[in-house]
Write a protein that holds these residues in place. Structure first.
Motif, PDB file in Angstrom:
ATOM      1  N   LEU A  44       0.825  -1.219   0.000  1.00 44.97           N
ATOM      2  CA  LEU A  44       0.000   0.000   0.000  1.00 44.97           C
ATOM      3  C   LEU A  44       0.851   1.256   0.000  1.00 44.97           C
ATOM      4  N   THR A  45       0.419   2.217  -0.787  1.00 45.93           N
ATOM      5  CA  THR A  45       1.062   3.530  -0.819  1.00 45.93           C
ATOM      6  C   THR A  45       0.181   4.525  -0.080  1.00 45.93           C
ATOM      7  N   GLY A  46       0.718   5.708   0.155  1.00 46.18           N
ATOM      8  CA  GLY A  46      -0.075   6.761   0.775  1.00 46.18           C
ATOM      9  C   GLY A  46      -1.306   7.090  -0.049  1.00 46.18           C
ATOM     10  N   ALA A  47      -1.140   7.110  -1.367  1.00 40.27           N
ATOM     11  CA  ALA A  47      -2.270   7.414  -2.260  1.00 40.27           C
ATOM     12  C   ALA A  47      -3.349   6.330  -2.154  1.00 40.27           C
ATOM     13  N   ALA A  48      -2.932   5.068  -2.081  1.00 41.44           N
ATOM     14  CA  ALA A  48      -3.898   3.967  -1.964  1.00 41.44           C
ATOM     15  C   ALA A  48      -4.643   4.030  -0.641  1.00 41.44           C
ATOM     16  N   ILE A  49      -3.924   4.396   0.420  1.00 38.62           N
ATOM     17  CA  ILE A  49      -4.561   4.527   1.740  1.00 38.62           C
ATOM     18  C   ILE A  49      -5.564   5.677   1.712  1.00 38.62           C
ATOM     19  N   ALA A  50      -5.169   6.792   1.110  1.00 31.13           N
ATOM     20  CA  ALA A  50      -6.057   7.953   1.007  1.00 31.13           C
ATOM     21  C   ALA A  50      -7.342   7.586   0.277  1.00 31.13           C
ATOM     22  N   LYS A  51      -7.194   6.874  -0.823  1.00 35.99           N
ATOM     23  CA  LYS A  51      -8.365   6.465  -1.609  1.00 35.99           C
ATOM     24  C   LYS A  51      -9.256   5.524  -0.795  1.00 35.99           C
ATOM     25  N   LYS A  52      -8.623   4.563  -0.116  1.00 38.10           N
ATOM     26  CA  LYS A  52      -9.376   3.580   0.672  1.00 38.10           C
ATOM     27  C   LYS A  52     -10.150   4.241   1.810  1.00 38.10           C
ATOM     28  N   LEU A  53      -9.530   5.231   2.470  1.00 36.67           N
ATOM     29  CA  LEU A  53     -10.169   5.893   3.616  1.00 36.67           C
ATOM     30  C   LEU A  53     -10.945   7.148   3.240  1.00 36.67           C
ATOM     31  N   LYS A  54     -10.902   7.481   1.952  1.00 37.59           N
ATOM     32  CA  LYS A  54     -11.607   8.673   1.442  1.00 37.59           C
ATOM     33  C   LYS A  54     -11.141   9.952   2.146  1.00 37.59           C
ATOM     34  N   VAL A  55      -9.812  10.083   2.228  1.00 38.00           N
ATOM     35  CA  VAL A  55      -9.198  11.303   2.762  1.00 38.00           C
ATOM     36  C   VAL A  55      -8.118  11.740   1.773  1.00 38.00           C
ATOM     37  N   SER A  56      -7.559  12.917   1.981  1.00 37.03           N
ATOM     38  CA  SER A  56      -6.526  13.401   1.071  1.00 37.03           C
ATOM     39  C   SER A  56      -5.189  12.698   1.347  1.00 37.03           C
ATOM     40  N   ARG A  57      -4.323  12.719   0.344  1.00 40.86           N
ATOM     41  CA  ARG A  57      -2.984  12.160   0.537  1.00 40.86           C
ATOM     42  C   ARG A  57      -2.233  12.960   1.590  1.00 40.86           C
ATOM     43  N   GLN A  58      -2.489  14.274   1.623  1.00 38.16           N
ATOM     44  CA  GLN A  58      -1.840  15.129   2.621  1.00 38.16           C
ATOM     45  C   GLN A  58      -2.260  14.723   4.039  1.00 38.16           C
TER      46      GLN A  58
END
Length: 122
Positions: A44-58
């Motif tokens: 998992l990357t930060g971008a994938a986590i952001a997408k999964k949790l519906k939050v921004s990459r930041q």
């Protein structure tokens, strides 16, 4: 000394975070704990986590940074992870000695010393 690739460096960082989580996860907020747990997955990357949790990459990056900083500060003060590593090393030494059928006098003395070291780590 072997050069470490960026991928290897990232895997080492994730392994460190995973170790910190095993000891210090109770210091984190639920959100930090969840994001860091997902982040330690090598796939998992930060971008994938952001997408999964519906939050921004930041937001993911901020939670990772804050959570790791909290845990590293506590490790600097308490050295719990360092003590844990020493205990594991001692237990492995004891296990190696005990796996033999008969123990010599030196091995019995070594076991006594190792148990004393374990007591002193508390």
């Amino acid at each position: 000394m072997k050069n470490i690739t960026p991928r290897e460096k990232k895997l080492i960082k994730k392994a460190r975070i995973k170790e910190l989580l095993e000891v210090y996860s109770n210091l984190l907020t639920d959100k930090e704990r969840k994001i860091l747990s997902l982040y330690t997955d090598p796939a998992l990357t930060g971008a994938a986590i952001a997408k999964k949790l519906k939050v921004s990459r930041q937001a993911v990056h901020d939670h990772i940074r804050r959570g790791v900083n909290k845990m590293e500060r506590c490790e600097t003060k308490s050295k719990l992870l360092e003590k844990r590593r020493k205990k594991i090393k001692i237990f492995l030494e004891i296990e190696g000695i005990l796996s033999k059928k008969e123990l010599s006098k030196e091995e019995v003395e070594t076991l006594s010393k190792l148990f004393e070291q374990l007591k002193n780590l508390e």
